[in-house]
Design a protein around this motif. Sequence first.
Motif, PDB file in Angstrom:
ATOM      1  N   MET A   1       0.798  -1.341  -0.009  1.00  0.00           N
ATOM      2  CA  MET A   1      -0.073   0.203  -0.073  1.00  0.00           C
ATOM      3  C   MET A   1       0.975   1.153   0.004  1.00  0.00           C
ATOM      4  O   MET A   1       1.644   1.549   0.924  1.00  0.00           O
ATOM      5  CB  MET A   1      -0.808   0.061   1.316  1.00  0.00           C
ATOM      6  N   ARG A   2       0.708   2.143  -1.033  1.00  0.00           N
ATOM      7  CA  ARG A   2       1.538   3.343  -1.109  1.00  0.00           C
ATOM      8  C   ARG A   2       0.811   4.404  -0.306  1.00  0.00           C
ATOM      9  O   ARG A   2      -0.599   4.478  -0.477  1.00  0.00           O
ATOM     10  CB  ARG A   2       1.706   3.792  -2.635  1.00  0.00           C
ATOM     11  N   ALA A   3       1.298   5.281   0.605  1.00  0.00           N
ATOM     12  CA  ALA A   3       0.636   6.135   1.296  1.00  0.00           C
ATOM     13  C   ALA A   3       1.072   7.557   0.896  1.00  0.00           C
ATOM     14  O   ALA A   3       2.145   7.625   0.312  1.00  0.00           O
ATOM     15  CB  ALA A   3       1.147   6.110   2.703  1.00  0.00           C
ATOM     16  N   THR A   4       0.078   8.439   0.771  1.00  0.00           N
ATOM     17  CA  THR A   4       0.478   9.902   0.299  1.00  0.00           C
ATOM     18  C   THR A   4       0.049  10.544   1.587  1.00  0.00           C
ATOM     19  O   THR A   4      -0.852  10.922   2.054  1.00  0.00           O
ATOM     20  CB  THR A   4      -0.545  10.210  -0.863  1.00  0.00           C
ATOM     21  N   ASP A  24      -7.645  -1.650   0.778  1.00  0.00           N
ATOM     22  CA  ASP A  24      -7.352  -2.836  -0.242  1.00  0.00           C
ATOM     23  C   ASP A  24      -8.608  -3.607  -0.143  1.00  0.00           C
ATOM     24  O   ASP A  24      -9.989  -3.253   0.604  1.00  0.00           O
ATOM     25  CB  ASP A  24      -6.340  -3.643  -0.068  1.00  0.00           C
ATOM     26  N   GLU A  25      -8.842  -4.490  -1.018  1.00  0.00           N
ATOM     27  CA  GLU A  25     -10.120  -5.538  -1.294  1.00  0.00           C
ATOM     28  C   GLU A  25     -10.303  -6.248   0.088  1.00  0.00           C
ATOM     29  O   GLU A  25     -11.752  -6.443   0.110  1.00  0.00           O
ATOM     30  CB  GLU A  25      -9.781  -6.578  -2.680  1.00  0.00           C
ATOM     31  N   LYS A  26      -9.559  -6.466   0.923  1.00  0.00           N
ATOM     32  CA  LYS A  26      -9.976  -6.962   2.091  1.00  0.00           C
ATOM     33  C   LYS A  26     -10.333  -6.189   3.266  1.00  0.00           C
ATOM     34  O   LYS A  26     -10.419  -6.380   4.442  1.00  0.00           O
ATOM     35  CB  LYS A  26      -8.748  -7.810   2.676  1.00  0.00           C
ATOM     36  N   GLY A  27     -10.029  -4.898   2.781  1.00  0.00           N
ATOM     37  CA  GLY A  27     -10.446  -3.689   3.650  1.00  0.00           C
ATOM     38  C   GLY A  27      -9.269  -3.323   4.805  1.00  0.00           C
ATOM     39  O   GLY A  27      -9.569  -2.809   5.734  1.00  0.00           O
ATOM     40  N   ARG A  28      -7.895  -3.920   4.379  1.00  0.00           N
ATOM     41  CA  ARG A  28      -6.799  -3.196   5.164  1.00  0.00           C
ATOM     42  C   ARG A  28      -6.520  -1.811   4.772  1.00  0.00           C
ATOM     43  O   ARG A  28      -6.546  -1.536   3.640  1.00  0.00           O
ATOM     44  CB  ARG A  28      -5.851  -4.304   4.731  1.00  0.00           C
ATOM     45  N   ILE A 118      -7.563  -3.970   9.898  1.00  0.00           N
ATOM     46  CA  ILE A 118      -8.556  -4.257   9.018  1.00  0.00           C
ATOM     47  C   ILE A 118      -9.858  -3.665   9.097  1.00  0.00           C
ATOM     48  O   ILE A 118     -10.450  -3.793  10.475  1.00  0.00           O
ATOM     49  CB  ILE A 118      -8.892  -5.832   8.959  1.00  0.00           C
ATOM     50  N   PHE A 119     -10.399  -2.650   8.437  1.00  0.00           N
ATOM     51  CA  PHE A 119     -11.376  -1.672   8.460  1.00  0.00           C
ATOM     52  C   PHE A 119     -12.726  -2.717   8.168  1.00  0.00           C
ATOM     53  O   PHE A 119     -13.093  -3.153   7.305  1.00  0.00           O
ATOM     54  CB  PHE A 119     -11.324  -0.735   7.403  1.00  0.00           C
ATOM     55  N   PRO A 120     -13.497  -2.706   9.495  1.00  0.00           N
ATOM     56  CA  PRO A 120     -14.813  -3.543   9.294  1.00  0.00           C
ATOM     57  C   PRO A 120     -15.763  -2.839   8.352  1.00  0.00           C
ATOM     58  O   PRO A 120     -15.865  -1.962   8.166  1.00  0.00           O
ATOM     59  CB  PRO A 120     -15.277  -3.308  10.648  1.00  0.00           C
ATOM     60  N   THR A 121     -16.676  -3.875   7.721  1.00  0.00           N
ATOM     61  CA  THR A 121     -17.416  -3.598   6.579  1.00  0.00           C
ATOM     62  C   THR A 121     -18.484  -2.333   6.945  1.00  0.00           C
ATOM     63  O   THR A 121     -18.687  -1.537   6.191  1.00  0.00           O
ATOM     64  CB  THR A 121     -18.069  -4.626   5.929  1.00  0.00           C
ATOM     65  N   TYR A 132     -10.432   4.357  -1.144  1.00  0.00           N
ATOM     66  CA  TYR A 132      -9.640   5.439  -0.288  1.00  0.00           C
ATOM     67  C   TYR A 132     -10.129   5.950   0.790  1.00  0.00           C
ATOM     68  O   TYR A 132     -11.494   6.136   1.011  1.00  0.00           O
ATOM     69  CB  TYR A 132      -9.261   6.741  -1.238  1.00  0.00           C
ATOM     70  N   ALA A 133      -9.295   6.264   2.019  1.00  0.00           N
ATOM     71  CA  ALA A 133      -9.637   6.594   3.346  1.00  0.00           C
ATOM     72  C   ALA A 133      -8.816   7.952   3.374  1.00  0.00           C
ATOM     73  O   ALA A 133      -7.455   7.874   3.299  1.00  0.00           O
ATOM     74  CB  ALA A 133      -9.474   5.888   4.372  1.00  0.00           C
ATOM     75  N   PHE A 134      -9.566   9.125   3.715  1.00  0.00           N
ATOM     76  CA  PHE A 134      -8.831  10.479   4.007  1.00  0.00           C
ATOM     77  C   PHE A 134      -8.785  10.494   5.407  1.00  0.00           C
ATOM     78  O   PHE A 134      -9.950  10.727   6.146  1.00  0.00           O
ATOM     79  CB  PHE A 134      -9.480  11.406   3.313  1.00  0.00           C
ATOM     80  N   PHE A 135      -7.587  10.363   6.068  1.00  0.00           N
ATOM     81  CA  PHE A 135      -7.404  10.869   7.532  1.00  0.00           C
ATOM     82  C   PHE A 135      -7.023  12.358   7.570  1.00  0.00           C
ATOM     83  O   PHE A 135      -6.231  12.674   7.021  1.00  0.00           O
ATOM     84  CB  PHE A 135      -6.207   9.787   8.004  1.00  0.00           C
TER      85      PHE A 135
END
Length: 175
Positions: A1-4, A24-28, A118-121, A132-135
């Motif tokens: 995973m590349r982080a910006t 990612d597709e698994k929620g990571r 792992i980000f729960p669904t 994408y998730a913006f923190f």
Amino acid sequence: MRATEGVGVSIRGIYQGYALQQVDEKGRVAIPSSLRATLIARSACNMDTKDAAQIVIAQHESDTCLVGYDVPQGEERFAALELRAKAYAGPDGAMNDEILRRGMAWDTLPFDSSGRFIFPTFPRKRAKIGRYAFFYGLGSHFEIWDPAQVLASARTDETMREMVLHFLEERGETL
């Protein structure tokens, strides 16, 4: 995973910094390093270091995003919510549970040394977080947004919108 990731140094106890992270597709997803360092620093003084690598995820009380913070902050947030729920008790004196429901955490999740968890669904779905998730750090906690929600919300500021557009452009993505 590349982080910006945005430029920022972790200051113990203050969540500051920002980043657009790929889910990612698994929620990571990886917690940005500046926020991760604060999670660990704030938790390590109150618990065993192996337990310090945890993130608490909760719904935002009014925006279409999530909030994240450390376990000790979660305990403080609960105490404040409980006081507010008691202050707005019903006519029978029962605590206002609606306040607790809106503000309570959904998940306390472990993260690895790279900050991945792992980000729960359900929380992802609730906040409409896709690829994408913006923190975005806000001192006592940080927010986690879907980029499209940042752009659509009347409550986000122009700088946040510019950041999201910039990071998407860097990745060759558009909304």
